[in-house]
Write a protein that holds these residues in place. Structure first.
Motif, PDB file in Angstrom:
ATOM      1  N   ASP A 154      35.909  47.094  40.807  1.00 50.64           N
ATOM      2  CA  ASP A 154      35.960  46.355  42.184  1.00 50.64           C
ATOM      3  C   ASP A 154      34.583  46.822  42.908  1.00 50.64           C
ATOM      4  N   TYR A 155      33.990  45.602  43.501  1.00 56.88           N
ATOM      5  CA  TYR A 155      32.970  45.305  44.239  1.00 56.88           C
ATOM      6  C   TYR A 155      33.333  45.542  45.713  1.00 56.88           C
ATOM      7  N   GLU A 156      32.676  46.313  46.565  1.00 55.92           N
ATOM      8  CA  GLU A 156      33.308  46.334  47.685  1.00 55.92           C
ATOM      9  C   GLU A 156      31.996  46.361  48.769  1.00 55.92           C
ATOM     10  N   VAL A 181      33.984  43.322  58.348  1.00 53.48           N
ATOM     11  CA  VAL A 181      35.119  43.159  57.613  1.00 53.48           C
ATOM     12  C   VAL A 181      34.622  43.673  56.291  1.00 53.48           C
ATOM     13  N   LYS A 182      35.389  44.458  55.486  1.00 54.02           N
ATOM     14  CA  LYS A 182      35.284  44.979  54.196  1.00 54.02           C
ATOM     15  C   LYS A 182      35.800  43.977  53.217  1.00 54.02           C
ATOM     16  N   VAL A 183      35.052  43.572  52.361  1.00 55.11           N
ATOM     17  CA  VAL A 183      35.486  42.628  51.298  1.00 55.11           C
ATOM     18  C   VAL A 183      35.531  43.376  49.962  1.00 55.11           C
ATOM     19  N   VAL A 184      36.767  43.127  49.159  1.00 52.80           N
ATOM     20  CA  VAL A 184      36.858  43.805  47.694  1.00 52.80           C
ATOM     21  C   VAL A 184      37.044  42.485  46.910  1.00 52.80           C
ATOM     22  N   SER A 185      36.182  42.633  45.858  1.00 53.43           N
ATOM     23  CA  SER A 185      36.115  41.588  44.884  1.00 53.43           C
ATOM     24  C   SER A 185      35.932  42.109  43.510  1.00 53.43           C
ATOM     25  N   THR A 186      36.542  41.214  42.401  1.00 53.33           N
ATOM     26  CA  THR A 186      36.277  41.632  41.385  1.00 53.33           C
ATOM     27  C   THR A 186      35.178  40.806  40.391  1.00 53.33           C
ATOM     28  N   ASP A 187      34.645  39.739  41.236  1.00 56.39           N
ATOM     29  CA  ASP A 187      33.721  39.080  40.617  1.00 56.39           C
ATOM     30  C   ASP A 187      32.272  39.415  40.501  1.00 56.39           C
ATOM     31  N   PRO A 188      31.915  39.655  39.366  1.00 58.05           N
ATOM     32  CA  PRO A 188      30.589  40.349  39.529  1.00 58.05           C
ATOM     33  C   PRO A 188      29.436  39.472  40.055  1.00 58.05           C
ATOM     34  N   GLY A 189      29.703  38.014  40.238  1.00 56.58           N
ATOM     35  CA  GLY A 189      28.609  37.281  40.964  1.00 56.58           C
ATOM     36  C   GLY A 189      28.591  37.608  42.480  1.00 56.58           C
ATOM     37  N   SER A 190      29.726  38.329  43.027  1.00 57.86           N
ATOM     38  CA  SER A 190      29.948  38.227  44.350  1.00 57.86           C
ATOM     39  C   SER A 190      28.868  39.317  44.816  1.00 57.86           C
ATOM     40  N   VAL A 191      28.063  40.124  44.050  1.00 59.73           N
ATOM     41  CA  VAL A 191      27.029  41.026  44.572  1.00 59.73           C
ATOM     42  C   VAL A 191      26.003  40.177  45.096  1.00 59.73           C
ATOM     43  N   LYS A 192      25.480  39.190  44.157  1.00 60.29           N
ATOM     44  CA  LYS A 192      24.449  38.490  44.598  1.00 60.29           C
ATOM     45  C   LYS A 192      24.757  37.380  45.697  1.00 60.29           C
ATOM     46  N   ASP A 193      26.047  36.772  45.457  1.00 56.46           N
ATOM     47  CA  ASP A 193      26.642  35.825  46.541  1.00 56.46           C
ATOM     48  C   ASP A 193      26.614  36.339  47.846  1.00 56.46           C
ATOM     49  N   LEU A 229      35.164  31.155  46.001  1.00 59.41           N
ATOM     50  CA  LEU A 229      36.409  31.557  46.892  1.00 59.41           C
ATOM     51  C   LEU A 229      36.120  32.874  47.466  1.00 59.41           C
ATOM     52  N   PRO A 230      35.508  33.839  47.087  1.00 54.56           N
ATOM     53  CA  PRO A 230      35.272  35.117  47.897  1.00 54.56           C
ATOM     54  C   PRO A 230      34.402  34.804  49.184  1.00 54.56           C
ATOM     55  N   LEU A 273      39.607  42.516  53.483  1.00 57.30           N
ATOM     56  CA  LEU A 273      39.837  41.205  52.843  1.00 57.30           C
ATOM     57  C   LEU A 273      39.954  41.279  51.461  1.00 57.30           C
ATOM     58  N   ASP A 274      40.946  41.191  50.651  1.00 56.78           N
ATOM     59  CA  ASP A 274      41.123  41.360  49.186  1.00 56.78           C
ATOM     60  C   ASP A 274      41.000  40.167  48.680  1.00 56.78           C
ATOM     61  N   ALA A 275      39.850  39.856  47.780  1.00 55.02           N
ATOM     62  CA  ALA A 275      39.470  38.619  47.418  1.00 55.02           C
ATOM     63  C   ALA A 275      39.430  39.069  45.679  1.00 55.02           C
ATOM     64  N   ARG A 276      40.163  40.138  45.369  1.00 50.30           N
ATOM     65  CA  ARG A 276      40.162  40.521  43.892  1.00 50.30           C
ATOM     66  C   ARG A 276      40.834  39.123  43.297  1.00 50.30           C
ATOM     67  N   GLY A 277      40.487  38.928  42.096  1.00 46.81           N
ATOM     68  CA  GLY A 277      41.012  38.126  41.044  1.00 46.81           C
ATOM     69  C   GLY A 277      40.412  36.579  41.244  1.00 46.81           C
ATOM     70  N   LEU A 278      39.410  36.259  42.484  1.00 48.82           N
ATOM     71  CA  LEU A 278      39.125  35.035  42.794  1.00 48.82           C
ATOM     72  C   LEU A 278      37.733  34.931  42.350  1.00 48.82           C
TER      73      LEU A 278
END
Length: 75
Positions: free
Chosen positions: A67-69, A34-46, A16-17, A7-12
């Motif tokens: 990226d955060y994976e 599922v592998k999730v890739v995000s650019t939102d630093p808050g996604s680590v805690k989320d 949304l991630p 799942l490419d959640a970069r830019g969200l």
């Protein structure tokens, strides 16, 4: 690590991630990942909180450049 879906959640930004991750997990069978890739630093805690609340297993969490994976196994 091999996954069933990427799942490419970069830019969200939040939430949304997490919402896209929830939708992706709903489409998987128990035990699939599922592998999730995000650019939102808050996604680590989320992602950590999301997995704790839903009972899904966070197999890995790492930063790769900007990226955060995350790899999540559906329970």
């Amino acid at each position: 690590m091999q996954t069933n879906q990427v799942l490419d959640a970069r830019g969200l930004n939040c939430p949304l991630p997490i919402l896209r991750t929830k939708k992706a997990l709903n489409a998987l069978q128990s035990g699939e990942t599922v592998k999730v890739v995000s650019t939102d630093p808050g996604s680590v805690k989320d992602m950590t909180s999301f997995c704790e609340q839903t009972g899904n297993r966070l197999l890995s969490s790492q930063q790769a450049g900007s990226d955060y994976e995350f790899v999540i196994r559906k329970t």
